[in-house]
Design a protein around this motif. Structure first.
Motif, PDB file in Angstrom:
ATOM      1  N   LEU A   2      86.180  35.237  30.794  1.00 50.75           N
ATOM      2  CA  LEU A   2      86.667  34.658  32.034  1.00 50.75           C
ATOM      3  C   LEU A   2      87.986  35.303  32.410  1.00 50.75           C
ATOM      4  O   LEU A   2      88.925  35.302  31.608  1.00 50.75           O
ATOM      5  CB  LEU A   2      86.860  33.154  31.865  1.00 50.75           C
ATOM      6  CG  LEU A   2      85.676  32.369  31.301  1.00 50.75           C
ATOM      7  CD1 LEU A   2      86.010  30.891  31.176  1.00 50.75           C
ATOM      8  CD2 LEU A   2      84.443  32.565  32.156  1.00 50.75           C
ATOM      9  N   GLN A   3      88.040  35.864  33.616  1.00 48.77           N
ATOM     10  CA  GLN A   3      89.307  36.439  34.013  1.00 48.77           C
ATOM     11  C   GLN A   3      89.461  36.519  35.517  1.00 48.77           C
ATOM     12  O   GLN A   3      88.487  36.485  36.264  1.00 48.77           O
ATOM     13  CB  GLN A   3      89.503  37.834  33.408  1.00 48.77           C
ATOM     14  CG  GLN A   3      88.502  38.871  33.830  1.00 48.77           C
ATOM     15  CD  GLN A   3      88.843  40.247  33.240  1.00 48.77           C
ATOM     16  OE1 GLN A   3      89.880  40.448  32.614  1.00 48.77           O
ATOM     17  NE2 GLN A   3      87.967  41.205  33.452  1.00 48.77           N
ATOM     18  N   LEU A   4      90.734  36.596  35.918  1.00 53.30           N
ATOM     19  CA  LEU A   4      91.109  36.822  37.310  1.00 53.30           C
ATOM     20  C   LEU A   4      91.887  38.131  37.358  1.00 53.30           C
ATOM     21  O   LEU A   4      92.727  38.391  36.484  1.00 53.30           O
ATOM     22  CB  LEU A   4      91.993  35.681  37.822  1.00 53.30           C
ATOM     23  CG  LEU A   4      91.376  34.284  37.891  1.00 53.30           C
ATOM     24  CD1 LEU A   4      92.442  33.248  38.211  1.00 53.30           C
ATOM     25  CD2 LEU A   4      90.259  34.235  38.915  1.00 53.30           C
ATOM     26  N   VAL A   5      91.612  38.911  38.374  1.00 53.31           N
ATOM     27  CA  VAL A   5      92.294  40.195  38.522  1.00 53.31           C
ATOM     28  C   VAL A   5      92.831  40.308  39.939  1.00 53.31           C
ATOM     29  O   VAL A   5      92.048  40.272  40.907  1.00 53.31           O
ATOM     30  CB  VAL A   5      91.360  41.376  38.210  1.00 53.31           C
ATOM     31  CG1 VAL A   5      92.104  42.685  38.415  1.00 53.31           C
ATOM     32  CG2 VAL A   5      90.829  41.274  36.790  1.00 53.31           C
ATOM     33  N   GLU A   6      94.145  40.473  40.060  1.00 54.53           N
ATOM     34  CA  GLU A   6      94.770  40.651  41.363  1.00 54.53           C
ATOM     35  C   GLU A   6      94.856  42.137  41.703  1.00 54.53           C
ATOM     36  O   GLU A   6      94.957  42.993  40.810  1.00 54.53           O
ATOM     37  CB  GLU A   6      96.191  40.055  41.396  1.00 54.53           C
ATOM     38  CG  GLU A   6      96.292  38.589  41.039  1.00 54.53           C
ATOM     39  CD  GLU A   6      96.606  38.372  39.571  1.00 54.53           C
ATOM     40  OE1 GLU A   6      97.145  37.316  39.227  1.00 54.53           O
ATOM     41  OE2 GLU A   6      96.306  39.272  38.758  1.00 54.53           O
ATOM     42  N   SER A   7      94.854  42.419  42.974  1.00 57.86           N
ATOM     43  CA  SER A   7      95.056  43.786  43.451  1.00 57.86           C
ATOM     44  C   SER A   7      95.641  43.724  44.855  1.00 57.86           C
ATOM     45  O   SER A   7      95.671  42.660  45.482  1.00 57.86           O
ATOM     46  CB  SER A   7      93.748  44.564  43.444  1.00 57.86           C
ATOM     47  OG  SER A   7      92.794  43.955  44.300  1.00 57.86           O
ATOM     48  N   GLY A   8      96.104  44.873  45.325  1.00 55.14           N
ATOM     49  CA  GLY A   8      96.581  44.962  46.694  1.00 55.14           C
ATOM     50  C   GLY A   8      98.091  45.004  46.842  1.00 55.14           C
ATOM     51  O   GLY A   8      98.604  45.150  47.955  1.00 55.14           O
ATOM     52  N   GLY A   9      98.804  44.882  45.736  1.00 57.23           N
ATOM     53  CA  GLY A   9     100.248  44.948  45.824  1.00 57.23           C
ATOM     54  C   GLY A   9     100.723  46.360  46.131  1.00 57.23           C
ATOM     55  O   GLY A   9      99.940  47.315  46.133  1.00 57.23           O
ATOM     56  N   GLY A  10     102.013  46.473  46.390  1.00 50.68           N
ATOM     57  CA  GLY A  10     102.565  47.792  46.680  1.00 50.68           C
ATOM     58  C   GLY A  10     103.950  47.693  47.268  1.00 50.68           C
ATOM     59  O   GLY A  10     104.568  46.626  47.272  1.00 50.68           O
TER      60      GLY A  10
END
Length: 127
Positions: A2-10
């Motif tokens: 089970l996991q959550l992965v964030e993306s889109g930062g910068g």
């Protein structure tokens, strides 16, 4: 797993926009409310926004109200945070977190009550 992965930062200039994504794997988000949190260097973690499990209700911190929009697509097991009119004080590591509840009303509760957390994505607002 089970996991959550964030993306889109910068890195963006003040006034710019970013769209953060939070992808869940190993479980379905249908039964989970989602919260976005952020933590700046030397500061405590703060809640930014939250959304109910079905997406019908959301809430925002006063500091981001009118600039940020939270949304979700349960069919894709994804949650998003659209951030507009970004300010230097929005600079932080942003985290998404999942809390098992099917309550219709979004309640931006303490991070201690969330079951799963992502690893975070860095957002830097600077000219």
């Amino acid at each position: 797993q089970l996991q959550l992965v964030e993306s889109g930062g910068g890195l963006v200039q003040p006034g710019g926009s970013l769209r953060l994504s939070c992808a869940a794997s190993g479980f379905t988000l249908d039964y989970y409310a989602i919260g976005w949190f952020r933590q700046a260097p030397g500061k405590e973690r703060e809640g930014v926004s939250c959304i109910s499990s079905r997406g019908g209700s959301s809430n925002y911190a006063d500091s981001v109200k009118g600039r940020f929009t939270i949304s979700r697509d349960n069919a894709k097991n994804m949650v998003y945070l659209q951030m507009n009119s970004l300010k230097p004080e929005d600079t932080a590591v942003y985290y998404c977190a999942a809390r098992r509840t099917t309550a219709a009303q979004a309640m931006c509760v303490s991070g201690r009550l969330y079951n799963y957390w992502g690893q975070g994505t860095q957002v830097t607002i600077s000219s």
